[in-house]
Scaffold this active site. Structure first.
Site, mmCIF file in Angstrom:
data_model
loop_
_atom_site.group_PDB
_atom_site.id
_atom_site.type_symbol
_atom_site.label_atom_id
_atom_site.label_comp_id
_atom_site.label_asym_id
_atom_site.label_seq_id
_atom_site.Cartn_x
_atom_site.Cartn_y
_atom_site.Cartn_z
ATOM 1 N N SER A 173 -10.836 -0.762 -1.812
ATOM 2 C CA SER A 173 -9.624 -0.815 -0.994
ATOM 3 C C SER A 173 -9.940 -1.188 0.441
ATOM 4 O O SER A 173 -9.103 -1.750 1.150
ATOM 5 C CB SER A 173 -8.913 0.546 -1.012
ATOM 6 O OG SER A 173 -8.222 0.742 -2.209
ATOM 7 N N HIS A 215 -4.343 5.914 3.532
ATOM 8 C CA HIS A 215 -4.779 4.672 2.901
ATOM 9 C C HIS A 215 -4.111 3.437 3.499
ATOM 10 O O HIS A 215 -4.786 2.460 3.867
ATOM 11 C CB HIS A 215 -4.504 4.750 1.396
ATOM 12 C CG HIS A 215 -5.260 3.773 0.571
ATOM 13 N ND1 HIS A 215 -4.843 2.474 0.384
ATOM 14 C CD2 HIS A 215 -6.402 3.889 -0.131
ATOM 15 C CE1 HIS A 215 -5.697 1.853 -0.414
ATOM 16 N NE2 HIS A 215 -6.661 2.687 -0.736
ATOM 17 N N ASP A 222 0.844 -1.191 0.000
ATOM 18 C CA ASP A 222 0.000 0.000 0.000
ATOM 19 C C ASP A 222 0.881 1.244 0.000
ATOM 20 O O ASP A 222 2.047 1.190 -0.402
ATOM 21 C CB ASP A 222 -0.914 -0.022 1.239
ATOM 22 C CG ASP A 222 -2.280 0.609 0.983
ATOM 23 O OD1 ASP A 222 -2.317 1.839 0.805
ATOM 24 O OD2 ASP A 222 -3.285 -0.116 0.944
#
Length: 788
Positions: free
Chosen positions: A548, A220, A154
């Protein structure tokens, strides 16, 4: 690649650059170079594969002058030498050098550089991990994934976040060979690995200069990692809403983090390959990649497909995101059948914030920032008079126009909704009403704004507009109703979740499955767009939505299943998930799509994950890594392409293998195309008994009246565990060519204890023509969407 090996490669490449840099003026780009199989290096001459790759590169390169600000003599040409994921290396090369390289006997192809993109406090209980009384349920049966290592690829991760607290965690298993580049106060028995892969990205992007630590400004990577394997954090919340104990799906699993993405720069293919290459040697059990490319192309050049295949050869489960480009058909990413491809769906939690108009009409909305200091009284209601009412014109959003008022703003324009909220807050607005796009339908993914806000459906705005047009002095107030659970229309599919069919293998249903991906509360470095958070932990958690977010949910659940069933193959775990899903919402009605219509299988996949049933599926559709090789031949891959995908397995030749067509791959779903007379197809499958030793299963097929589904034999008797039985499914049109574009059904194998369900999709014609252009595909997608 360990440090000494990598340093050796870079040193050798640097020396080559010094020797030859002044004789070449070409422009360099990054390329992935595929080496011919079974071409191998002389182990007596080269100490390792990296030295060999460096020699191959040196044999054809004149070391072109680098068009970089730094001294080109200091720029190594060899970027990565791969061991596991592909037979080849990545390097900076000129077109002339590629041409020269193409004439060598070891060269297969050069693939130009490509950039990929990145695509909770309640979901453990919603998914049945905790059971009615803690700690019963799946967690109890799997010891919360203890001893399993989840590798996450990521962006950056937040060191020291409470979700990565190692208190009470045992040490990682002895097989762990990776490293953590944070200091000892951050690296612990929870976060056992943390590294950054940037050698390829830094050539293309300024500002990616040796980020030794895997940290960036985005939320994220922290969000996905804490969703998969976050520790227990009591009191977690999103700006005061959704209070609860945050936990990942596998809270006792270990976490290894690999940074391959950088803020506003994406994720470079060669860095992704290098990270997977190392993760396989590090000893991970599960790989979680919320990364993808909607136009990744064939599997022989897709890093997720290449790395994923190398992973399953080692028994590693690979979980990927379907993408966020719905609701158009044919947009699904990560299409390889050895990957679990995950779509998004809603949860049953909402934070209600209603709008009450001056005429007494109430309109439902949602908000994750519900300050107790807000006084709910009627205030003037105004709309943005410019920028198409999107509140994107800062010259209009002045204190004179908005102070003390409730402002109606439509999504769109050149500002994000969070930016609009921040501007309105600074201008003194009392509150904001955010109108979600029409395409979003009934699914709202609110954020916590800097001022009191209510986010509403597009169709509700018509009522507000009608009221505002009916009076010279419109007023409104917000009514905050807090967090509620039990939304009976959940799970539902949001519009953004990418849809099938797969472009690379339309005979395989993709996405495979859906999981929680809307309004997920998980760890972040700092929430976006907020005023003063109401409590300390509100600084550490935030709401995010996307495939995601659904991907790490399934990665964590895969870790739980792997812990409970350590001998199961990745395909068996995938089958257990897919054949035990829910297809009905809490009303016991078919799950809905964003527009209120029943969700089809190309939106939902096999259904919504049910971890409790997945732990005990009864039967599984098993596949070994080798079983995919005849399937690749059936897709039309050349021997060189196929051998590139299956590396480092021994090279093979398709003519020596029985071809397996897409419909006959032993997959947990069935897709057939009835476009030729006699409009009938036979499909072969095999199931493995993983339930009770002695069991009898009876087949029940469901399909519309226009299609017949016959199962032979329709009864399977098992006498021992791991026994395999085969069967054939004959799918036929009852009245010639089917009129409906797509027909859906299902096959159920039912015993006294288990129901093993496989989705069936029947199409009246092929989804895509070979060698179509992107424009042609978009046209086909539009037609398919209209016909589903």
């Amino acid at each position: 690649m360990d440090c000494p090996e990598r340093l050796g490669v870079l040193l050798l490449a640097s020396l080559l650059a010094v020797a030859f840099a002044h004789h070449d003026t070409g422009v360099h780009k990054n390329y992935l170079i595929i080496v011919r199989r079974p071409y191998e290096y002389d182990h007596k001459l080269y100490k390792d594969v990296s030295s060999w790759h460096a020699s191959l590169l040196a044999s054809v390169c004149d070391q072109a002058k680098e068009e970089l600000e730094a001294d080109p003599a200091n720029a190594p040409r060899l970027i990565y030498s791969y061991r596991n994921v592909v037979n080849g290396f990545s390097a900076r090369l000129t077109p002339d050098e590629i041409e020269k390289m193409s004439k060598t006997d070891w060269f297969v192809k050069a693939v130009p550089e490509k950039t990929y993109q990145l695509m909770t406090t309640h979901t453990p209980r919603m998914l049945g991990l905790t059971g009615p009384i803690f700690p019963a349920g799946v967690w109890n049966r799997s010891n919360m994934g203890e001893g399993i290592i989840i590798g996450v690829l990521d962006g950056g991760i937040t060191p020291g976040h409470p979700s990565f607290d190692g208190t009470g965690m045992p040490p990682p298993p002895a097989k762990w060979k990776g490293r953590c580049d944070f200091n000892s106060s951050v690296c612990n028995n929870k976060l056992i690995g943390a590294r950054s892969f940037f050698e390829s990205a830094r050539w293309k992007w300024k500002g990616v200069d040796d980020p030794v630590l895997p940290i960036d400004d985005s939320a994220h990577g922290t969000h996905t990692s804490s969703t998969a394997a976050g520790a227990f954090v009591p009191g977690a919340n999103a700006m005061g809403s959704g209070f609860g104990t945050a936990a990942g799906m596998a809270p006792r699993a270990h976490l290894a983090f690999y940074q391959v993405c950088f803020v506003n720069k994406g994720c470079d293919r060669d860095d992704i390959l290098a990270a997977i290459d190392d993760a396989l040697d590090d000893g991970v059990d599960v790989l979680s990649l919320s990364i993808g490319d909607d136009n990744a192309g064939d599997f022989a050049a897709d890093p997720v497909a290449l790395g994923g295949y190398s992973g399953i050869m080692r028994g590693i489960f690979v979980c990927t995101s379907a993408g966020n480009n719905g609701p158009i058909a044919g947009t699904v990413a990560n299409e390889a059948p050895w990957l679990l491809t995950v779509g998004a769906a809603t949860t049953d939690r909402r934070c209600l914030a209603d709008v009450k108009l001056g005429n007494g009409l109430e309109i439902g909305g949602e908000s994750y920032y519900q300050p107790k200091t807000y006084v709910s009284v009627l205030r003037p209601l105004v709309r943005d008079t410019g920028a198409n009412a999107t509140c994107s014109d800062k010259s209009v959003l002045t204190s004179e126009h908005v102070r003390g008022k409730v402002v109606l703003c439509y999504t769109g324009g050149n500002l994000t909704n969070l930016e609009k909220g921040s501007i309105l807050h600074d201008a003194g607005a009392a509150a904001v009403i955010i109108v979600y796009p029409e395409l979003a339908g009934s699914v709202i993914a609110p954020k916590a704004h800097a001022l009191p806000a209510a986010q509403i459906e597009y169709k509700s705005a018509e009522k507000i507009e009608a009221y505002m047009n009916s009076t010279q002095n419109p007023t409104a107030r917000l009514i905050f109703r807090g967090t509620v659970f039990g939304n009976h229309r959940s799970p539902a599919v949001p519009s953004f979740s990418s849809r099938g069919p797969s472009r690379q293998n339309p005979g395989i249903l993709k996405p495979d499955i859906s999981g929680p991906g809307v309004n997920i509360i998980a760890g972040v470095p700092m929430p976006d767009g907020l005023a003063q958070p109401p409590n300390e932990l509100a600084y550490k958690f935030d709401i995010m939505s996307g495939t995601s977010m659904s991907t790490p949910h399934l990665s964590g659940i895969a870790a739980l299943i792997k812990k409970a069933h350590p001998t199961w193959s990745p395909a068996a775990i995938k089958s257990a998930m897919m054949t035990t899903t829910d297809t009905r919402d809490r009303r016991r009605m078919p799950m809905l799509d964003y527009d209120g219509a029943p969700a089809n299988m190309y939106a939902l996949g096999a259904g919504f994950i049910n971890p409790t049933r997945a732990m005990d599926p009864g039967l599984v559709y098993n596949l070994s890594a080798h079983d995919y090789i005849p399937y690749l031949c059936g897709l039309g891959y050349s021997d060189h392409e196929m051998n590139s995908i299956i590396h480092p397995a021994p090279p093979m030749t398709c003519r020596e293998l029985p071809v397996v067509y897409q419909k006959d791959l032993n997959y947990p779903s069935i897709t057939v195309i009835l476009d030729k007379q006699p409009y009938a197809v036979n499909v072969s499958r095999a199931v493995t008994n993983v339930g009770n030793a002695k069991a009898v299963y009876v087949a029940f097929a469901e399909a519309p009246a226009t299609v017949s589904v016959t199962v032979t034999p329709n009864r399977l008797s098992f006498t021992e565990v791991n026994q395999v039985q085969t069967f054939t499914v004959t799918i036929a049109s009852k009245k010639g060519k089917l009129k409906k574009r797509i027909t859906e059904g299902q096959l159920k194998w039912v015993s006294l204890k288990h129901v093993v369900r496989s989705p069936i999709i029947v199409s009246s014609k092929k989804f895509f023509q070979k060698n179509t252009t992107t424009a042609d595909q978009h046209t086909a997608n539009s037609q398919l969407t209209a016909g589903v």
